[in-house]
Design an enzyme around this catalytic site. Structure first.
Site, mmCIF file in Angstrom:
data_model
loop_
_atom_site.group_PDB
_atom_site.id
_atom_site.type_symbol
_atom_site.label_atom_id
_atom_site.label_comp_id
_atom_site.label_asym_id
_atom_site.label_seq_id
_atom_site.Cartn_x
_atom_site.Cartn_y
_atom_site.Cartn_z
ATOM 1 N N ARG A 19 -37.279 12.842 34.272
ATOM 2 C CA ARG A 19 -37.470 11.399 34.086
ATOM 3 C C ARG A 19 -36.117 10.699 34.052
ATOM 4 O O ARG A 19 -35.062 11.328 34.034
ATOM 5 C CB ARG A 19 -38.223 11.127 32.785
ATOM 6 C CG ARG A 19 -37.486 11.607 31.544
ATOM 7 C CD ARG A 19 -38.261 11.336 30.279
ATOM 8 N NE ARG A 19 -37.530 11.766 29.098
ATOM 9 C CZ ARG A 19 -37.913 11.519 27.851
ATOM 10 N NH1 ARG A 19 -39.038 10.862 27.631
ATOM 11 N NH2 ARG A 19 -37.196 11.947 26.837
ATOM 12 N N GLY A 20 -36.169 9.380 34.055
ATOM 13 C CA GLY A 20 -34.990 8.561 33.849
ATOM 14 C C GLY A 20 -33.885 8.799 34.859
ATOM 15 O O GLY A 20 -34.125 8.948 36.062
ATOM 16 N N ASP A 55 -35.054 25.719 28.682
ATOM 17 C CA ASP A 55 -34.492 25.215 27.432
ATOM 18 C C ASP A 55 -33.002 25.541 27.439
ATOM 19 O O ASP A 55 -32.618 26.698 27.254
ATOM 20 C CB ASP A 55 -35.197 25.882 26.248
ATOM 21 C CG ASP A 55 -34.618 25.452 24.903
ATOM 22 O OD1 ASP A 55 -33.674 24.634 24.878
ATOM 23 O OD2 ASP A 55 -35.120 25.951 23.875
ATOM 24 N N GLY A 84 -29.891 15.138 27.921
ATOM 25 C CA GLY A 84 -29.351 14.616 26.674
ATOM 26 C C GLY A 84 -30.436 14.006 25.813
ATOM 27 O O GLY A 84 -31.486 13.587 26.308
ATOM 28 N N TYR A 147 -24.167 11.315 18.951
ATOM 29 C CA TYR A 147 -24.290 11.112 20.398
ATOM 30 C C TYR A 147 -22.931 10.818 21.032
ATOM 31 O O TYR A 147 -22.554 11.433 22.044
ATOM 32 C CB TYR A 147 -25.258 9.961 20.653
ATOM 33 C CG TYR A 147 -25.552 9.678 22.100
ATOM 34 C CD1 TYR A 147 -26.416 10.495 22.827
ATOM 35 C CD2 TYR A 147 -24.994 8.571 22.740
ATOM 36 C CE1 TYR A 147 -26.702 10.227 24.158
ATOM 37 C CE2 TYR A 147 -25.283 8.296 24.076
ATOM 38 C CZ TYR A 147 -26.132 9.116 24.773
ATOM 39 O OH TYR A 147 -26.415 8.849 26.099
ATOM 40 N N LYS A 151 -20.806 12.986 23.923
ATOM 41 C CA LYS A 151 -20.491 12.383 25.212
ATOM 42 C C LYS A 151 -18.984 12.339 25.445
ATOM 43 O O LYS A 151 -18.516 12.474 26.586
ATOM 44 C CB LYS A 151 -21.102 10.991 25.307
ATOM 45 C CG LYS A 151 -22.631 11.001 25.338
ATOM 46 C CD LYS A 151 -23.172 11.830 26.509
ATOM 47 C CE LYS A 151 -24.663 11.762 26.631
ATOM 48 N NZ LYS A 151 -25.184 12.527 27.794
ATOM 49 N N ILE A 180 -28.392 1.270 30.599
ATOM 50 C CA ILE A 180 -29.224 1.515 31.773
ATOM 51 C C ILE A 180 -30.690 1.379 31.377
ATOM 52 O O ILE A 180 -31.096 1.845 30.303
ATOM 53 C CB ILE A 180 -28.964 2.918 32.351
ATOM 54 C CG1 ILE A 180 -27.458 3.125 32.619
ATOM 55 C CG2 ILE A 180 -29.784 3.149 33.611
ATOM 56 C CD1 ILE A 180 -26.860 2.195 33.650
#
Length: 241
Positions: A19-20, A55, A84, A147, A151, A180
């Site tokens: 997805r995404g 996984d 992520g 997060y 990153k 986004i």
């Protein structure tokens, strides 16, 4: 530019491809002639993409996932480390589990797939690696200590890989998307999204296609002299960082 015939057989693997942004990258490379596989927790993937349940927090699952891709498509020549998660909360409320889950997937998971992919890339003396980071890696973000840390870690990882493997024909770069339009940002209310858009010089949130188009260039033969780069796809939000 359309990929030439001799490049259309390249095998590309995208993590978090169900997805995404990951799905958009998988579709863009598929449409450019790559043979594309995608890792996700399930084997869901866009049409025309080999979906592999993997996984990435499990080293044995990563090895098995790569073995499946290699058996079905061939050695991985292009890797996009995109998978992520977020576990956002203020620092004083952040649990050890909130921290560890994000580190395990966003940073350690990326390390595992990069390490596994480079075996074949070094033998072939060709490889393209792109890690999907975030504008918050350099700007910071309240409520995202975990997060943002992961990153930012991807930048150090990719630049170290670039130095180690540049002489073997392997490039390693980072894309730092800004705000986004994805499922992650859809949970924000309209007022928050509007406030973010007002901070962005181009005046809008980005799309997954904006990110995918940058990745398409970085994994191409034309980008063979681009390595260790941090490429912002953020509408100018993070300029100067």
């Amino acid at each position: 530019m359309t990929e030439s015939v001799d490049r259309q057989g390249r095998v590309a693997l995208i993590t978090g491809a169900s997805r995404g942004i990951g799905a958009a990258i998988a579709e863009t490379l598929r449409d450019s002639g790559y043979r594309v596989a995608g890792f996700a927790r399930s084997d869901a993937a866009p049409a025309g993409v080999l979906g592999v349940a993997c996984d990435i927090t499990d080293p044995q699952a990563v090895d098995a996932g790569f073995a499946t891709v290699e058996a079905e498509l061939g050695p991985v020549e292009v890797l996009v480390a995109n998978a992520g998660i977020t576990r956002d909360t203020l620092l004083m409320r952040m649990s050890d589990d909130d921290w560890q889950q994000v580190v395990d997937i966003n940073l350690t998971g990326a390390y595992r797939v990069v390490r596994r992919a480079t075996r074949g890339m070094v033998r072939q003396r060709f490889g393209r690696i792109v890690a999907i980071s975030s504008v918050v890696a350099l700007l910071g973000s309240a409520g995202q200590v975990n997060y943002a840390s992961t990153k930012a870690g991807l930048i150090g990882m990719m630049r170290s890989v670039a130095r180690e493997l540049g002489g073997r024909g392997v490039t390693a770069n980072v894309v730092t998307p800004g705000f986004i339009q994805t499922e992650m940002t859809e949970v924000l209310d309209e007022a928050t999204r509007k406030a973010y858009a007002e901070r962005i010089p181009v005046g809008r949130m980005g799309t997954a296609a904006d990110v995918a188009n940058a990745v398409r260039y970085l994994v191409s033969d034309e980008a063979g002299y681009v390595t260790g780069a941090v490429v912002p796809v953020d509408g100018g939000l993070g300029m100067g960082n």
